[in-house]
Every structure is written in C-alpha cells, then in structure tokens.
Write a protein that holds these residues in place. Structure first.
Motif, PDB file in Angstrom:
ATOM      1  N   UNK A   1      29.174  27.515 -84.722  1.00 17.28           N
ATOM      2  CA  UNK A   1      29.986  28.084 -85.802  1.00 17.28           C
ATOM      3  C   UNK A   1      31.470  27.865 -85.499  1.00 17.28           C
ATOM      4  N   UNK A   2      32.146  27.309 -86.473  1.00 21.61           N
ATOM      5  CA  UNK A   2      33.556  26.972 -86.312  1.00 21.61           C
ATOM      6  C   UNK A   2      33.808  25.496 -86.091  1.00 21.61           C
ATOM      7  N   UNK A   3      32.774  24.751 -85.662  1.00 20.01           N
ATOM      8  CA  UNK A   3      32.909  23.295 -85.552  1.00 20.01           C
ATOM      9  C   UNK A   3      32.873  22.666 -86.937  1.00 20.01           C
ATOM     10  N   UNK A   4      33.534  21.538 -87.103  1.00 18.60           N
ATOM     11  CA  UNK A   4      33.358  20.737 -88.309  1.00 18.60           C
ATOM     12  C   UNK A   4      31.962  20.139 -88.313  1.00 18.60           C
ATOM     13  N   UNK A   5      31.348  20.022 -89.485  1.00 25.80           N
ATOM     14  CA  UNK A   5      30.022  19.383 -89.543  1.00 25.80           C
ATOM     15  C   UNK A   5      30.105  17.913 -89.164  1.00 25.80           C
ATOM     16  N   UNK A   6      31.305  17.354 -89.125  1.00 23.64           N
ATOM     17  CA  UNK A   6      31.479  15.962 -88.717  1.00 23.64           C
ATOM     18  C   UNK A   6      31.590  15.816 -87.200  1.00 23.64           C
ATOM     19  N   UNK A   7      31.677  16.921 -86.486  1.00 23.67           N
ATOM     20  CA  UNK A   7      31.796  16.878 -85.024  1.00 23.67           C
ATOM     21  C   UNK A   7      30.417  16.739 -84.382  1.00 23.67           C
ATOM     22  N   UNK A   8      29.747  15.636 -84.691  1.00 20.77           N
ATOM     23  CA  UNK A   8      28.372  15.467 -84.226  1.00 20.77           C
ATOM     24  C   UNK A   8      28.270  15.418 -82.703  1.00 20.77           C
ATOM     25  N   UNK A   9      29.160  14.681 -82.062  1.00 25.43           N
ATOM     26  CA  UNK A   9      29.076  14.556 -80.607  1.00 25.43           C
ATOM     27  C   UNK A   9      29.416  15.873 -79.911  1.00 25.43           C
ATOM     28  N   UNK A  10      30.330  16.640 -80.486  1.00 24.35           N
ATOM     29  CA  UNK A  10      30.610  17.961 -79.922  1.00 24.35           C
ATOM     30  C   UNK A  10      29.375  18.847 -80.023  1.00 24.35           C
ATOM     31  N   UNK A  11      28.716  18.785 -81.174  1.00 26.15           N
ATOM     32  CA  UNK A  11      27.490  19.574 -81.344  1.00 26.15           C
ATOM     33  C   UNK A  11      26.410  19.115 -80.377  1.00 26.15           C
ATOM     34  N   UNK A  12      26.282  17.806 -80.185  1.00 23.02           N
ATOM     35  CA  UNK A  12      25.305  17.284 -79.228  1.00 23.02           C
ATOM     36  C   UNK A  12      25.597  17.792 -77.816  1.00 23.02           C
ATOM     37  N   UNK A  13      26.880  17.820 -77.459  1.00 24.61           N
ATOM     38  CA  UNK A  13      27.257  18.290 -76.123  1.00 24.61           C
ATOM     39  C   UNK A  13      26.949  19.777 -75.954  1.00 24.61           C
ATOM     40  N   UNK A  14      27.194  20.552 -77.005  1.00 26.45           N
ATOM     41  CA  UNK A  14      26.888  21.982 -76.961  1.00 26.45           C
ATOM     42  C   UNK A  14      25.397  22.193 -76.724  1.00 26.45           C
ATOM     43  N   UNK A  15      24.574  21.487 -77.491  1.00 26.50           N
ATOM     44  CA  UNK A  15      23.131  21.687 -77.387  1.00 26.50           C
ATOM     45  C   UNK A  15      22.554  21.090 -76.111  1.00 26.50           C
ATOM     46  N   UNK A  16      23.187  20.050 -75.573  1.00 27.40           N
ATOM     47  CA  UNK A  16      22.687  19.407 -74.360  1.00 27.40           C
ATOM     48  C   UNK A  16      22.788  20.313 -73.139  1.00 27.40           C
ATOM     49  N   UNK A  17      23.632  21.335 -73.202  1.00 25.82           N
ATOM     50  CA  UNK A  17      23.725  22.268 -72.072  1.00 25.82           C
ATOM     51  C   UNK A  17      22.427  23.056 -71.896  1.00 25.82           C
ATOM     52  N   UNK A  18      21.635  23.152 -72.973  1.00 24.46           N
ATOM     53  CA  UNK A  18      20.320  23.797 -72.910  1.00 24.46           C
ATOM     54  C   UNK A  18      19.272  22.713 -72.736  1.00 24.46           C
ATOM     55  N   UNK A  19      18.486  22.783 -71.677  1.00 17.93           N
ATOM     56  CA  UNK A  19      17.521  21.717 -71.432  1.00 17.93           C
ATOM     57  C   UNK A  19      16.330  21.839 -72.383  1.00 17.93           C
ATOM     58  N   UNK A  20      15.649  20.722 -72.584  1.00 14.94           N
ATOM     59  CA  UNK A  20      14.461  20.647 -73.445  1.00 14.94           C
ATOM     60  C   UNK A  20      14.817  21.122 -74.871  1.00 14.94           C
ATOM     61  N   UNK A  21      13.933  21.839 -75.543  1.00 13.09           N
ATOM     62  CA  UNK A  21      14.166  22.319 -76.919  1.00 13.09           C
ATOM     63  C   UNK A  21      14.532  21.174 -77.868  1.00 13.09           C
ATOM     64  N   UNK A  22      13.818  20.039 -77.738  1.00 15.44           N
ATOM     65  CA  UNK A  22      14.172  18.847 -78.509  1.00 15.44           C
ATOM     66  C   UNK A  22      14.063  19.050 -80.010  1.00 15.44           C
ATOM     67  N   UNK A  23      13.001  19.734 -80.463  1.00 15.99           N
ATOM     68  CA  UNK A  23      12.821  19.875 -81.914  1.00 15.99           C
ATOM     69  C   UNK A  23      13.884  20.777 -82.527  1.00 15.99           C
ATOM     70  N   UNK A  24      14.283  21.811 -81.817  1.00 17.71           N
ATOM     71  CA  UNK A  24      15.363  22.674 -82.301  1.00 17.71           C
ATOM     72  C   UNK A  24      16.662  21.885 -82.412  1.00 17.71           C
ATOM     73  N   UNK A  25      16.971  21.095 -81.401  1.00 19.72           N
ATOM     74  CA  UNK A  25      18.199  20.295 -81.413  1.00 19.72           C
ATOM     75  C   UNK A  25      18.169  19.258 -82.530  1.00 19.72           C
ATOM     76  N   UNK A  26      17.019  18.588 -82.681  1.00 16.70           N
ATOM     77  CA  UNK A  26      16.915  17.552 -83.702  1.00 16.70           C
ATOM     78  C   UNK A  26      17.123  18.089 -85.096  1.00 16.70           C
TER      79      UNK A  26
END
Length: 366
Positions: A75-100
C-alpha cells in the motif's frame, strides 16, 4: 496510481467432475481472489489457487500472507512499481501462488490505466492461444470417450494424460488407447506428477516409445537426482520440470544441472513479471516451454491466455486452458469460449478479468 488497498477474498466453487492425479485430487476450487484497488478507483483482479500437496499453500495461508505480510508493504506503492513489489514479496520465502496473483492484479490495474490490453503490454504476439485439455485418472476407454467429446465439441487436438499410477501398465494402456483412438494428428503428452520412481518412468518410456508422445512432465521426484538426470539423458522425448521449477531460480537450476530439458510456465505461481523472466531464460537456453494449468478457474485461465499469447515462445505450444469446464460455476462476468480449439485474447484494457459481483457474493466464504 498508488495502491490503496490489497484484499484477499476466499471462495469455494465445486467441480462437477473432480480431477484425480498422482499427487492428489481436486473436488472444490477453494481459491482466493486477489483484489487491488488504486487511489483513483481502478480495480485489478487475479486468482490464487492453493495447492497444499504441491507448494504447501492453503486458502487460509494465502489470505494471511497477502493481508498481513504483503499488503502493509505494498500500500502506497505505484501499481507501476513492479520490481519494488517483487522485492517486497521476495523477502517472504515460498508462497508462489500468493505472489503471482498480486503481480497479475497489479498488471490488470496498469493495463486499465494505460487503456491497453495486458497481452499487448507484455508483447502482443498473437490474438489467441491453442488449448490443451488435461485428462485425469480414469479407465482407458473413458479417457478416450472424453477426449473424443472435447475434440468434437471444442476442436481441441492436444491432450495431457495424467499418469503416475501403479501399476504403470494402467498408464501405458491409457496412452495406447488414446493414440489408437485419436489418431497420429492429435498431440498427447504425459504428466506423472512425481508418481513414479526414475526406474518406473524409464520402463514407461520404453513401452510408449512408438506412440509418438511429445514429452513427459515430472516423471519422478526431482530430488531423486541421479535417476532424474539419467532419464533426461536417455529419454527420446523431453522431460519437463513443473513442480520442481516453481520460480525462476529453481527453473534455472533444473535446466542447468540436467534435471529437465523443458519447462512448464504457470502464471498462477510466477505472475506475469517472473513468468516473463522464466520464458526469457528458457529461450536463451534453447529450451521449450508451455503454459501449464493449476486447475484454474476462468479467472486464472484468462491470465494464462493473456500471457501465453503475448510471447512467441509460449504461443508455439497449446496451453492447458480448459479444465474450468469441469467446474459447476465461475466468477468471470463474461464467460470464456473455446472455439476451434483456441481461446481469444481479451481486447479490453487490463487483463480482461472482470468479476461478477453476484457470483462472488454467492461463493465467498469469509
């Protein structure tokens, strides 16, 4: 254009015809609908299918990780900040379907804001995807009757045969009956879902050698390292990594270490952003890919069509896009149509996953 809300909505829709395979069976689509809303009111949707026996995710775990872990950081990120969102979610291991699913919902928002179909933004290679249908555990003649029905009604000419049964002769018989009944022009491939040992898989490959099957997916557990690599080296047809390659890093590992020589790409577990990276790696390595199925709803299937048609490398093979036909209902406002063995790419801005609010209200379980 900033993310104002991230919601995870659990729902359940029964299957008219359950799908049985080596690692389990699916009777109900107990999925999670991901909804991202921007500060200017744009809404993006995606579907997250739990597969506890494959990836360890459950409906409750997806809701928890999206709402409790991902949402506060997104929340607060631009929807265009895809790589930032990827980095945020990558800190949590596994959970691939949630991230996708979060990634796909962000792309849906982006397409709507830009007034472009997401498939165009991803590459825009073609306007349709050919369909492959998955056939589960049934007696051989029943499988043939089903396949003939799908070919007659929908024009589907590619079939995945779920295998991994014991004794292996059941699967060999099914492959023979399908080949004899469907003819040489129909493509057939196998998916054992890790149900055999490497030695059993080698025996199956020997017995089906003259049937002209195109590839074999996950014949054994990839952790059976030496046996798996022996299969890849000796098999006349490609050995595909699916469950053993749930993300970019593990896909690269399996290919580079000889655990597979083909890859399944599933938007339900790697979204659009990471899936594109998997495909780019495969193309650079000279490895074939195809768009796989997480036993998706129509919402999930739309994502597969959008992505698969966007890139030349994914559009070469039929995608697994039809198992929503076995569901009792769905959430998509405009139902998908399979015509002449293909599904057309949505031409509306976004991903084309508009949700029917009445159906969502009927099937949500929160």
């Amino acid at each position: 254009m900033k993310i104002a809300a991230v919601q995870a909505i659990p729902y359940a829709i029964p299957y008219r015809t359950p799908l049985h395979f080596a690692s389990g069976a699916v009777h109900v689509a107990d999925h999670v609908l991901i909804k991202i809303t921007t500060d200017d009111g744009v809404v993006g949707w995606a579907d997250a299918p739990p597969r506890p026996y494959t990836y360890g995710e459950t409906q409750k775990s997806i809701v928890a990780v999206v709402q409790d872990v991902f949402a506060p950081e997104l929340i607060g990120l631009s929807v265009f900040d895809r790589e930032k969102a990827q980095a945020v979610m990558a800190r949590t291991i596994h959970n691939e379907c949630a991230k996708g699913a979060v990634d796909i919902a962000m792309w849906d928002c982006m397409g709507q804001i830009l007034g472009q179909p997401v498939s165009t933004l991803l590459g825009g290679y073609t306007d349709h995807m050919r369909v492959s249908h998955m056939l589960g555990f049934k007696p051989a003649q029943e499988l043939l009757d089903l396949a003939l029905g799908f070919r007659e009604q929908y024009g589907i000419t590619t079939f995945k045969l779920k295998t991994g049964r014991h004794p292996v002769g059941l699967d060999v018989e099914a492959a023979r009956v399908l080949r004899e009944g469907l003819g040489p022009e129909v493509e057939i491939y196998m998916d054992a879902n890790r149900g055999w040992s490497a030695n059993q898989a080698a025996e199956v490959l020997r017995q089906i050698a003259e049937l002209g099957l195109t590839f074999l997916e996950e014949p054994d557990d990839a952790r059976e390292v030496l046996g798996r690599r022996r299969l890849v080296t000796q098999s006349a047809i490609p050995i595909t990594a699916d469950e053993s390659a749930p993300n970019l890093g593990e896909a690269a590992r399996e290919i580079l270490t000889g655990g597979a020589n083909m890859l399944a790409v599933k938007t339900a577990r790697t979204g659009f952003t990471e899936s594109a990276k998997v495909v780019a790696f495969a193309e650079a390595a000279g490895v074939d890919v195809y768009v796989g199925n997480q036993i998706d709803t129509q919402v999930g299937t739309v994502a597969s069509v959008v992505f698969g048609a966007a890139l030349a490398h994914t559009s070469r093979r039929a995608g697994e896009l039809s198992n929503f036909l076995d569901m009792a209902d769905d959430l998509l406002a405009e139902p998908l149509q399979i015509r002449d063995g293909a599904i057309a790419v949505p031409t509306v801005p976004g991903a084309g996953t508009q949700i029917d609010p009445e159906k969502l209200e009927k099937y949500r379980v929160d």
